[in-house]
Design an enzyme around this catalytic site. Structure first.
Site, PDB file in Angstrom:
ATOM      1  CD  GLU A 145      27.540  34.759  19.610  1.00 15.46           C
ATOM      2  OE1 GLU A 145      28.336  34.203  20.325  1.00 15.46           O
ATOM      3  OE2 GLU A 145      26.255  34.686  19.692  1.00 15.46           O
TER       4      GLU A 145
ATOM      5  CE  LYS B 105      24.566  32.065  17.924  1.00 16.37           C
ATOM      6  NZ  LYS B 105      25.162  32.495  19.061  1.00 16.37           N
TER       7      LYS B 105
ATOM      8  CD1 TRP C  97      22.421  17.254  23.622  1.00 14.71           C
ATOM      9  CD2 TRP C  97      24.028  16.283  25.294  1.00 14.71           C
ATOM     10  NE1 TRP C  97      23.870  17.234  23.385  1.00 14.71           N
ATOM     11  CE2 TRP C  97      24.751  16.822  24.034  1.00 14.71           C
ATOM     12  CE3 TRP C  97      24.681  15.898  26.319  1.00 14.71           C
ATOM     13  CZ2 TRP C  97      25.999  17.056  24.118  1.00 14.71           C
ATOM     14  CZ3 TRP C  97      25.972  16.115  26.379  1.00 14.71           C
ATOM     15  CH2 TRP C  97      26.515  16.551  25.304  1.00 14.71           C
TER      16      TRP C  97
ATOM     17  CG  ASN D 147      19.073  17.016  33.522  1.00 13.86           C
ATOM     18  OD1 ASN D 147      18.802  18.428  34.041  1.00 13.86           O
ATOM     19  ND2 ASN D 147      20.120  16.912  32.831  1.00 13.86           N
ATOM     20  N   GLY D 148      21.465  14.687  34.330  1.00 16.27           N
ATOM     21  CA  GLY D 148      22.584  14.707  35.110  1.00 16.27           C
ATOM     22  C   GLY D 148      23.658  13.713  34.982  1.00 16.27           C
TER      23      GLY D 148
ATOM     24  CG  HIS E 137      50.818  36.827  13.972  1.00 15.06           C
ATOM     25  ND1 HIS E 137      51.979  37.356  13.766  1.00 15.06           N
ATOM     26  CD2 HIS E 137      50.116  38.048  14.107  1.00 15.06           C
ATOM     27  CE1 HIS E 137      52.275  38.680  13.963  1.00 15.06           C
ATOM     28  NE2 HIS E 137      50.991  39.027  14.390  1.00 15.06           N
TER      29      HIS E 137
ATOM     30  CB  CYS F 297      18.638  15.352  29.987  1.00 13.75           C
ATOM     31  SG  CYS F 297      19.865  14.232  29.322  1.00 13.75           S
TER      32      CYS F 297
ATOM     33  CD  GLU G 108      25.774  27.990  18.258  1.00 13.19           C
ATOM     34  OE1 GLU G 108      25.831  27.692  19.058  1.00 13.19           O
ATOM     35  OE2 GLU G 108      25.489  29.238  18.340  1.00 13.19           O
TER      36      GLU G 108
ATOM     37  NE  ARG H 161      16.801  20.941  30.602  1.00 16.81           N
ATOM     38  CZ  ARG H 161      17.346  21.860  31.515  1.00 16.81           C
ATOM     39  NH1 ARG H 161      17.091  22.923  31.404  1.00 16.81           N
ATOM     40  NH2 ARG H 161      17.999  21.139  32.424  1.00 16.81           N
TER      41      ARG H 161
ATOM     42  CE  LYS I 231      18.450  29.051  24.516  1.00 13.82           C
ATOM     43  NZ  LYS I 231      19.829  29.550  23.807  1.00 13.82           N
TER      44      LYS I 231
HETATM   45  C1  G6P Z   1      25.489  26.008  25.116  1.00 16.19           C
HETATM   46  C2  G6P Z   1      24.550  26.789  24.019  1.00 16.19           C
HETATM   47  C3  G6P Z   1      24.951  28.168  23.826  1.00 16.19           C
HETATM   48  C4  G6P Z   1      25.393  29.031  25.040  1.00 16.19           C
HETATM   49  C5  G6P Z   1      26.356  28.169  26.129  1.00 16.19           C
HETATM   50  C6  G6P Z   1      26.306  28.877  27.510  1.00 16.19           C
HETATM   51  O1  G6P Z   1      26.642  25.845  24.402  1.00 16.19           O
HETATM   52  O2  G6P Z   1      24.152  26.133  23.036  1.00 16.19           O
HETATM   53  O3  G6P Z   1      24.024  28.967  23.232  1.00 16.19           O
HETATM   54  O4  G6P Z   1      26.164  30.206  24.781  1.00 16.19           O
HETATM   55  O5  G6P Z   1      25.744  26.810  26.238  1.00 16.19           O
HETATM   56  O6  G6P Z   1      25.184  28.556  28.326  1.00 16.19           O
HETATM   57  P1  G6P Z   1      24.636  29.612  29.132  1.00 16.19           P
HETATM   58  O7  G6P Z   1      23.238  29.042  29.563  1.00 16.19           O
HETATM   59  O8  G6P Z   1      25.494  29.329  30.405  1.00 16.19           O
HETATM   60  O9  G6P Z   1      24.676  31.073  28.582  1.00 16.19           O
END
Ligand code: G6P
Length: 619
Positions: A492, A496, A75, A101-102, A515, A2, A499, A27, A614
């Protein structure tokens, strides 16, 4: 999660708020809304399901006049994303509007208390309870909005950043925070009159002023159109506003000709990494200087253990750091999911150094994890990108990434920035612990400073990825495999892809294949190997053979000029040679590009993938 934005001054609030919402859309983007005290004195609230553009379309024929307003991009946590649940929320009398927000954890208790007093909520949100409760406080205490917000928040358990406006007092706005971020921009309009722009981060603000106040937890601020600002705490202690200067280049908040922020941020990496190492790696003398370590030399020298807490992509960069720091500094490093660490009563010693890695500096679980570690006496170190965010302010020391704002939800340049920052940290700790010789230090730094150029080479020499991605869209599942330093890169790469393209993908240490996951291999299954000519090269080749003999489709990231892996792979992408420990900084780039182009080929919204946000400010 948010984003909130607010404006009070002598300009039209609507365009400022709307632009702010676009900046904060990373956000959350399932619904959006805006509240304005119009020139005729009405308090108008407009909302729409979906993105900020949907809100913009909704208000086309509405009264958007007014010089005070608040806005929100959501969100969803409580209540599905629809118009009723979207913010801003009105109070019972419709005199007040609030954005939040929260999470208000005790909202059910507050709601039943309100109902007994004839205050009824129409949405399913925790937020509406708050605005009703503020008005309830005004009613029973006959007090100002500022006081009523304070009284209401004393009853609240949970996290909040809020902004409230009052139709009956259009010359003021009240904001408050606890656990969620809130920045107040202190500016002057073109007419030289004072104005305040409020945001969840500084991005809606920097266009108007570089002077900001970061509100602290449990602080409430009264902002007056005349430029007056009063701050009190929940427990009624008056605070002196601390104005700070920020510098964000406005161009960094635009796409700069790229179709998506993610692609821009992928291509920015060579320059972003140069900014990250500037002033920290001495290119002439091949040395490292991290003030966070120099200033706390003895803490690092005597550290019993390092614990790194992080989430998502940041957790992957922390895992690479574990390999590097353990190898170099001979100190145990544990990498923890912050969300697990905070709830499992972990053993933390006062001689431990606990490092939080977070792009946003706001991730709720990471913040809570370090607060727990603090309560056990550990020394806290933050590695964050967003300046002035909550984690850097909660830690004893730290290092900013300086890779510039990252807007695309899928993290790219922050990942490589975190990896290189953690490596500089490892080198600095090795220096103070004297576990590295000068020769080795010079050798490692000498290669680290070549990384931006090698990144540039990698981005320029993998131009066939977009065409390859087209062929790839049929895939329903994928596996990413790597060993040693490239195991976290496999994780990673898989993250990527899943997501932003919504293709199911898993990352594994290559040898773990046998395994379980090997049962999934058939001619339909693409398997990505990160197979540079380093580390366990021969063993990775054996792992590739195991997949090949089961007809898996093999795509490998190889060192430039390698033909051995090329001969047993269906497709290869090359990276320049570097030291084993630095390969992740290059091997991740083709994987970022691949996930980007696969997502584009599948028509996904790359910068705003479904259900993600994000900055995850809820646990
Ligand atoms: C969310 C974002 C990711 C990020 C993660 C941790 O899931 O979409 O891209 O890696 O949060 O966020 P931070 O700001 O703590 O790195």
């Amino acid at each position: 999660m948010c984003g909130i934005v607010g404006y009070i001054g002598d300009r039209k609030a609507y365009p400022i708020l709307m632009k702010g919402l676009y900046r904060l859309e990373y956000r959350g983007y399932d619904s959006a809304g805006i509240a304005l005290v119009n020139d005729n004195g009405n308090l108008s609230v407009y909302k729409a399901k979906g993105k900020v553009s949907a809100l913009e379309a909704t208000v086309q024929d509405k009264d958007i006049s007014g010089t005070v307003g608040i806005a929100h991009t959501r969100w969803a946590t409580h209540g599905e994303p629809n118009v009723v649940n979207a913010h801003p929320h009105y109070s019972k009398s419709r005199n007040l509007a609030l954005v939040h927000n929260g999470i208000i954890e005790n909202f059910k208790i507050l709601r039943s208390q309100l109902e007994k007093n004839d205050f009824h909520c129409i949405s399913e949100t925790d937020t509406e309870v708050l605005v009703q409760f503020i008005e309830y406080m005004q009613d029973i205490h006959k007090c100002s909005l500022f006081k009523a917000v304070q009284l209401a928040l004393k009853n609240v358990t949970g996290a909040y950043a809020i902004a409230v406006i009052d139709k009956q007092n259009p010359d003021q706005m009240v904001v408050a925070r606890k656990g969620s971020p809130l920045v107040i921009g202190v500016g002057k309009s073109e007419n030289g009159n004072p104005e305040f722009i409020v945001g969840s981060d500084a991005t809606p603000i920097v266009e108007f002023t570089q002077e900001v106040i970061y509100l602290n937890d449990e602080e409430i601020a009264y902002l007056d159109r005349s430029g007056k600002i009063d701050i009190i705490t929940l427990s009624n202690v008056k605070q002196t506003p601390q104005v700070q200067q920020i510098s964000i280049d406005i161009n960094e908040l635009e796409k700069g000709g790229y179709p998506h922020f993610m692609l821009k941020e992928i291509y920015e990496q060579p320059d972003a990494i140069l900014n990250c190492i500037r002033g920290r790696l001495d290119t002439e003398n091949k040395d490292v200087f991290l003030s966070g370590v120099i200033d706390n030399k003895n803490v690092f020298k005597n550290a019993r253990r390092i614990i790194i807490c992080a989430c998502g992509t940041s957790w992957h960069s922390a895992l690479i750091a574990k390999y590097f720091i353990e190898e170099l500094c001979k100190i145990p490093v544990e990498v923890e999911y912050a969300s697990e660490f905070r709830y499992r009563n972990p053993v933390v010693f006062p001689e431990d150094v606990v490092i939080a890695v977070s792009q946003s500096g706001e991730t709720a679980d990471t913040l809570a994890a370090i607060q727990l570690a603090k309560s056990k006496g550990a020394f806290l170190y933050g590695i964050c990108n967003v300046i002035g965010s909550s984690i850097p302010r909660a830690t004893d020391s730290g290092t900013y990434l300086h890779v510039g704002p990252e807007i695309g939800v899928a993290s790219t340049k922050a990942f490589t920035g975190q990896v290189i920052t953690l490596m500089m940290l490892g080198l600095s700790i090795a220096k103070v612990k004297k576990t590295i010789t000068d020769e080795k230090l010079h050798f490692l730094v000498g290669e680290l400073i070549n990384i931006p150029d090698k990144m540039r080479w990698t981005l320029e020499h993998n131009k066939s990825i977009p065409e390859f991605a087209q062929m790839f869209t049929y895939a329903r599942n994928c596996i990413f495999l790597g060993r040693g330093y490239n195991y976290p890169v496999a994780l990673e790469g898989a993250l990527k892809l899943k997501e932003i393209s919504y293709i199911h993908a898993e990352g594994y240490p290559a040898a773990e294949m046998k395994h379980g996951p090997i049962a999934l291999i058939d001619e339909e299954m693409p398997v990505f190997f990160i197979a540079p000519k380093h580390g366990m090269y021969d063993k990775v080749i054996s792992n590739i053979q195991e997949i090949k003999s089961r007809n898996g489709r093999i795509v490998s990231i190889v060192t430039e000029g390698d033909t051995v892996v090329g001969n047993i792979s269906d497709r290869i992408f090359s990276i320049p040679d570097t030291l084993d420990c630095f390969v992740p900084l290059l091997s991740v780039l083709p994987l970022q590009l691949l996930s980007y182009y696969v997502a584009c080929a599948k028509g996904r919204n790359v910068d705003q993938p479904r259900n993600l946000a994000k900055s995850v400010t809820v646990e």
